[in-house]
Design a protein around this motif. Structure first.
Motif, mmCIF file in Angstrom:
data_model
loop_
_atom_site.group_PDB
_atom_site.id
_atom_site.type_symbol
_atom_site.label_atom_id
_atom_site.label_comp_id
_atom_site.label_asym_id
_atom_site.label_seq_id
_atom_site.Cartn_x
_atom_site.Cartn_y
_atom_site.Cartn_z
ATOM 1 N N GLN A 88 0.827 -1.223 0.000
ATOM 2 C CA GLN A 88 0.000 0.000 0.000
ATOM 3 C C GLN A 88 0.853 1.262 0.000
ATOM 4 O OE1 GLN A 88 -2.450 -0.495 3.463
ATOM 5 N NE2 GLN A 88 -4.196 -1.266 2.265
ATOM 6 N N LEU A 89 2.017 1.117 0.618
ATOM 7 C CA LEU A 89 2.938 2.251 0.746
ATOM 8 C C LEU A 89 3.409 2.784 -0.608
ATOM 9 C CD1 LEU A 89 4.247 3.391 3.368
ATOM 10 C CD2 LEU A 89 6.138 1.830 2.970
ATOM 11 N N ILE A 90 3.497 1.882 -1.588
ATOM 12 C CA ILE A 90 4.117 2.287 -2.857
ATOM 13 C C ILE A 90 3.209 2.111 -4.079
ATOM 14 C CG2 ILE A 90 6.497 1.896 -2.107
ATOM 15 C CD1 ILE A 90 6.374 -0.840 -3.558
ATOM 16 N N ASP A 91 2.064 1.466 -3.926
ATOM 17 C CA ASP A 91 1.229 1.176 -5.090
ATOM 18 C C ASP A 91 0.863 2.417 -5.900
ATOM 19 O OD1 ASP A 91 1.146 -1.527 -5.266
ATOM 20 O OD2 ASP A 91 -0.729 -1.788 -4.133
ATOM 21 N N ALA A 92 0.434 3.465 -5.212
ATOM 22 C CA ALA A 92 -0.005 4.659 -5.932
ATOM 23 C C ALA A 92 1.167 5.352 -6.624
ATOM 24 C CB ALA A 92 -0.685 5.620 -4.961
ATOM 25 N N LEU A 93 2.375 5.112 -6.129
ATOM 26 C CA LEU A 93 3.564 5.767 -6.689
ATOM 27 C C LEU A 93 4.144 4.996 -7.864
ATOM 28 C CD1 LEU A 93 5.307 6.367 -3.238
ATOM 29 C CD2 LEU A 93 4.108 8.091 -4.592
ATOM 30 N N GLU A 108 -4.625 -9.484 8.750
ATOM 31 C CA GLU A 108 -5.709 -10.171 9.471
ATOM 32 C C GLU A 108 -6.915 -10.407 8.573
ATOM 33 O OE1 GLU A 108 -5.071 -6.630 11.084
ATOM 34 O OE2 GLU A 108 -3.151 -7.675 10.889
ATOM 35 N N SER A 109 -7.135 -9.479 7.612
ATOM 36 C CA SER A 109 -8.309 -9.618 6.750
ATOM 37 C C SER A 109 -8.042 -10.566 5.583
ATOM 38 C CB SER A 109 -8.710 -8.247 6.214
ATOM 39 O OG SER A 109 -7.721 -7.810 5.287
ATOM 40 N N GLY A 110 -6.844 -11.120 5.493
ATOM 41 C CA GLY A 110 -6.517 -12.042 4.403
ATOM 42 C C GLY A 110 -5.963 -11.332 3.173
ATOM 43 N N ARG A 111 -5.825 -10.001 3.243
ATOM 44 C CA ARG A 111 -5.283 -9.239 2.126
ATOM 45 C C ARG A 111 -3.778 -9.506 2.009
ATOM 46 N NH1 ARG A 111 -2.538 -4.505 1.303
ATOM 47 N NH2 ARG A 111 -2.179 -4.492 3.540
ATOM 48 N N ILE A 112 -3.289 -9.669 0.751
ATOM 49 C CA ILE A 112 -1.860 -9.881 0.534
ATOM 50 C C ILE A 112 -1.124 -8.560 0.770
ATOM 51 C CG2 ILE A 112 -0.130 -10.437 -1.221
ATOM 52 C CD1 ILE A 112 -2.123 -12.316 -2.472
ATOM 53 N N THR A 113 -0.089 -8.610 1.605
ATOM 54 C CA THR A 113 0.621 -7.358 1.937
ATOM 55 C C THR A 113 1.720 -7.020 0.933
ATOM 56 O OG1 THR A 113 2.334 -8.457 3.236
ATOM 57 C CG2 THR A 113 0.289 -7.855 4.398
ATOM 58 N N GLY A 132 0.712 -13.258 -11.528
ATOM 59 C CA GLY A 132 -0.511 -14.036 -11.355
ATOM 60 C C GLY A 132 -0.791 -14.391 -9.907
ATOM 61 N N ILE A 133 -0.284 -13.586 -8.986
ATOM 62 C CA ILE A 133 -0.534 -13.861 -7.565
ATOM 63 C C ILE A 133 -1.763 -13.068 -7.109
ATOM 64 C CG2 ILE A 133 0.378 -13.640 -5.212
ATOM 65 C CD1 ILE A 133 3.182 -13.928 -6.367
ATOM 66 N N SER A 134 -2.748 -13.784 -6.568
ATOM 67 C CA SER A 134 -3.941 -13.114 -6.057
ATOM 68 C C SER A 134 -4.224 -13.663 -4.664
ATOM 69 C CB SER A 134 -5.127 -13.383 -6.977
ATOM 70 O OG SER A 134 -5.465 -14.761 -6.880
ATOM 71 N N ALA A 135 -5.289 -13.142 -4.064
ATOM 72 C CA ALA A 135 -5.647 -13.574 -2.701
ATOM 73 C C ALA A 135 -5.864 -15.088 -2.636
ATOM 74 C CB ALA A 135 -6.894 -12.837 -2.232
ATOM 75 N N ASP A 136 -6.230 -15.683 -3.785
ATOM 76 C CA ASP A 136 -6.496 -17.139 -3.803
ATOM 77 C C ASP A 136 -5.227 -17.978 -3.938
ATOM 78 O OD1 ASP A 136 -9.106 -16.229 -4.014
ATOM 79 O OD2 ASP A 136 -9.070 -16.342 -6.217
ATOM 80 N N THR A 137 -4.109 -17.335 -4.261
ATOM 81 C CA THR A 137 -2.886 -18.118 -4.498
ATOM 82 C C THR A 137 -2.408 -18.742 -3.189
ATOM 83 O OG1 THR A 137 -2.290 -16.500 -6.181
ATOM 84 C CG2 THR A 137 -0.554 -18.041 -5.498
ATOM 85 N N SER A 168 15.792 -12.043 3.402
ATOM 86 C CA SER A 168 14.840 -12.901 4.127
ATOM 87 C C SER A 168 13.418 -12.597 3.687
ATOM 88 C CB SER A 168 14.962 -12.667 5.637
ATOM 89 O OG SER A 168 14.606 -11.318 5.951
ATOM 90 N N MET A 169 13.181 -11.434 3.137
ATOM 91 C CA MET A 169 11.866 -11.086 2.604
ATOM 92 C C MET A 169 12.022 -10.079 1.470
ATOM 93 S SD MET A 169 10.295 -8.490 5.463
ATOM 94 C CE MET A 169 10.512 -9.498 6.927
ATOM 95 N N PHE A 170 11.007 -10.063 0.599
ATOM 96 C CA PHE A 170 10.965 -9.126 -0.514
ATOM 97 C C PHE A 170 9.606 -8.443 -0.481
ATOM 98 C CE2 PHE A 170 14.530 -10.299 -3.480
ATOM 99 C CZ PHE A 170 15.099 -11.298 -2.695
ATOM 100 N N LEU A 171 9.518 -7.232 -1.013
ATOM 101 C CA LEU A 171 8.230 -6.573 -1.174
ATOM 102 C C LEU A 171 7.927 -6.424 -2.663
ATOM 103 C CD1 LEU A 171 5.797 -5.072 0.219
ATOM 104 C CD2 LEU A 171 6.958 -2.968 -0.475
ATOM 105 N N ALA A 172 6.765 -6.946 -3.069
ATOM 106 C CA ALA A 172 6.291 -6.753 -4.443
ATOM 107 C C ALA A 172 5.149 -5.754 -4.410
ATOM 108 C CB ALA A 172 5.823 -8.084 -5.012
ATOM 109 N N ASN A 173 5.047 -4.875 -5.435
ATOM 110 C CA ASN A 173 3.875 -4.003 -5.513
ATOM 111 C C ASN A 173 2.746 -4.753 -6.233
ATOM 112 O OD1 ASN A 173 4.725 -3.906 -8.160
ATOM 113 N ND2 ASN A 173 4.655 -1.662 -8.345
ATOM 114 N N SER A 174 1.597 -4.098 -6.338
ATOM 115 C CA SER A 174 0.424 -4.793 -6.899
ATOM 116 C C SER A 174 0.643 -5.145 -8.360
ATOM 117 C CB SER A 174 -0.822 -3.924 -6.744
ATOM 118 O OG SER A 174 -1.080 -3.773 -5.365
#
Ligand SMILES: [Zn+2]
Length: 609
Positions: A174-179, A223-228, A206-211, A193-199
């Motif tokens: 969310q921090l970077i999507d609009a940018l 907590e709501s199941g949204r992919i961060t 092809g990664i969605s909430a169902d993946t 150890s971790m990576f951040l992907a934008n939307s």
């Protein structure tokens, strides 16, 4: 030249030289006009026949005269000659950086550097800035956020402020999507150890909430199941696999950025370590007249067949772009404890490092071999390194092989010894290199001289790595770490490279003042430890400059073309506002303040402050 005049040239301070030679020179005024004369400089030529001078005359690409100001101006000022008064500024041969990763330096310069970032505002700002540098559609990758936070303080002396009370920073897409509507993003935390992907990147993969989470990885959800956007382990591959090869346009942008850094740092030759695709970008820029540093290329060891089929051999190319070696790798690196040692790492007792692909049997990738028994490695899978080196011999292209740990170096020295002896080449003019020679066992130093090897070392690693070297390999092995004096005493030819862009914990710059400072002080940028780390391994500033100018040119078989300021050689020069020799002797820290005033490549002023 008589002995007296040699002695005069050698020992007279530069200020006397012009006067001493003035009368002789006046008689042949401007018979030999230059395009460009730098006069009234403090010129350190690195040429033992005339180490100091005041002026240098240049015509076309070459130096045509070096000497006292009066002498040079009288002999070489014609009607069209431009004379630049240096007002005492310091001049050296252009620096020859023997170890640069052009592609990753370009990616860091034009992409995003997050080493010092560990909070949302700066994180978003840096990524936003990268979208303005990179063509639409380009991927924004790496970044390595949180490194300085982890280390507390970076090698560059930039203060980290420690991990915040609420734990290490973990960003959300969310921090970077609009940018980043037009730029897919996959940036890494410094330890991967971790990576951040934008939307956009998630959608392309092809990664969605169902993946579902893949085996060996996870897709973080709130907590709501949204992919961060945070991906770990094998989940990163889902995105990595859809990143296309770097577009040509983006390569050009990257190379241009590195060339700019080189110009600003007085670097006139770069010995690159990039893969073959980059060669197209260099050729394009060369045709466009934009190649402001000479690029020495090194195909990788696996490319012996195409090189042989094309009939290429050592030196193929020209002064701007040529083949000077081929690169291979024995072991990993210190940064992630994958360099190969006889004994385990002190902080990781089950680990002795890992072999790289040329050392492994066909089809095996980067596995850590645990079959080693203390001091011998006869049970090693022999791999293909020796066969490959043997196959390169007929091309005359020198081996440039990476070896870091004490065992990695032993393995390479053994292979070099066998191949050189088999071809009766030990005492030939082969100029084979050990890249890094980072930690060498006491018994192996003499072999560098016996085998007539070049050690391509990276002095800035001393300033950076000393922060954790002893913790990882203990004090005894550290005696053979970055042991430049021991290598030199053993007869190795020492050549310096920056290793730009550095590690996932620190940025290494092309500007040679960092390497010079590290070699003469063996201190961090903040001056620790006071006496220097293993201070008996310090070099003099003269030795350090030699390793950054004359010696690396020699190592490329270019000793007749460049490396010293000598008539007949290419006019590649760096002009600094600081006398580097004086600074190196009196106050090494002041080297870090030195600024480049001019950079000259082939007689062209490519940078002027
Ligand atoms: Zn490197």
């Amino acid at each position: 030249m008589t002995l007296t005049s040699i002695l005069l040239r050698k020992y007279l301070p530069p200020v006397c030289l012009g006067l001493a030679l003035f009368h002789a020179a006046a008689a042949v005024a401007a018979a030999d006009p230059a395009d460009l004369i730098f006069s009234n400089g403090t010129i350190y030529t690195v040429d033992p026949d005339l180490p100091w001078a005041q002026a240098v005359a240049i015509r076309d690409e070459h130096i045509i005269g070096v000497g006292g100001s009066e002498e040079i101006v009288t002999a070489h000022r014609g009607a069209e000659t431009r004379v630049i008064d240096l007002h005492g500024a310091f001049v050296s041969p252009g620096f020859n950086d023997a170890h640069v990763h052009m592609d990753s330096t370009g990616m860091l310069l034009t992409g995003v550097n997050l080493l010092d970032v560990h909070e949302p505002v700066a994180f978003a700002e840096r990524i936003s800035a990268a979208t303005r540098r990179l063509p639409q559609g380009s991927w924004i990758v790496r970044g390595d956020w949180g490194a300085y936070e982890q280390w507390g303080v970076s090698s560059s002396g930039q203060q980290g402020d420690g991990a915040p009370a609420d734990g290490p920073f973990t960003p959300d897409r969310q921090l970077i999507d609009a940018l980043t509507p037009d730029h897919p993003v996959l940036v890494s935390r410094f330890d991967r150890s971790m990576f951040l992907a934008n939307s956009l990147a998630l959608a392309l993969a092809g990664i969605s909430a169902d993946t579902p989470d893949p085996v060996g990885g996870s897709i973080d959800r709130d907590e709501s199941g949204r992919i961060t956007g945070i991906l770990r382990g094998s989940a990163v591959d889902l995105v990595q696999n859809v990143i296309p090869p770097m577009p040509f346009e983006q390569r050009l942008v990257g190379v241009r950025a590195v060339l700019k850094e080189a110009r600003e740092g007085g670097v006139t030759t770069i010995q690159d370590l990039t893969d073959a695709e980059q060669l197209l970008a260099y050729q394009y820029l060369k045709r466009a007249g934009e190649l402001t540093a000479r690029i020495m290329v090194r195909p990788n060891i696996f490319q012996v067949e195409p090189v042989t089929q094309l009939g290429l051999s050592r030196g193929f190319g020209d002064d701007y772009l040529k083949i000077v070696g081929y690169k291979g790798w024995v072991d990993g690196i210190m940064g992630n404890s994958s360099a190969m040692f006889f004994k385990p790492y002190a902080h990781d007792p089950a680990n002795r490092g890992a072999l790289r692909r040329p050392m492994l049997p066909e089809g095996v990738e980067g596995a850590a071999f645990s079959m080693l028994e203390d001091d011998h490695y006869s049970e090693f899978p022999p791999g293909r390194m020796e066969e490959y080196i043997d196959a390169w011999v007929p091309t005359g292209v020198p081996a440039h092989i990476h070896a870091i740990g004490d065992l990695g170096n032993r393995i390479l020295l053994d292979i070099y010894s066998r191949v050189l002896k088999a071809h009766n080449m030990v005492d030939s003019d082969h100029r084979w290199r050990v890249i890094h020679a980072q930690v060498v066992a006491a018994a192996d130093f003499p072999r560098f001289g016996e085998l007539n090897l070049v050690a391509e070392v990276n002095p800035y690693h001393v300033s950076d790595d000393m922060r954790w070297m002893e913790e990882r390999i203990g004090a005894q092995r550290s005696e053979g770490a970055y042991a430049f004096r021991k290598l030199k005493d053993a007869g190795a030819i020492l050549i310096f490279g920056s290793d730009s862009p550095g590690t996932n914990a620190a940025r290494y710059y092309l500007n040679p003042v960092y390497g010079l400072y590290a070699a003469v002080s063996r201190q961090t940028l903040s001056g620790k430890p006071t006496a220097g780390w293993f201070p008996d391994q310090r070099l003099t500033i003269e030795e350090a400059i030699d390793a950054y100018t004359r010696a690396p040119a020699w190592a490329c078989f270019d000793e007749a073309r460049k490396g010293t300021l000598t008539p007949g050689k290419l006019a590649d020069l760096a002009v600094f506002d600081t006398n580097l020799i004086e600074a190196g002797h009196k106050d090494p820290a002041s080297l870090l303040e030195a600024e480049v005033l001019y950079t000259i490549v082939g007689g062209e002023i490519v940078y002027q402050r």
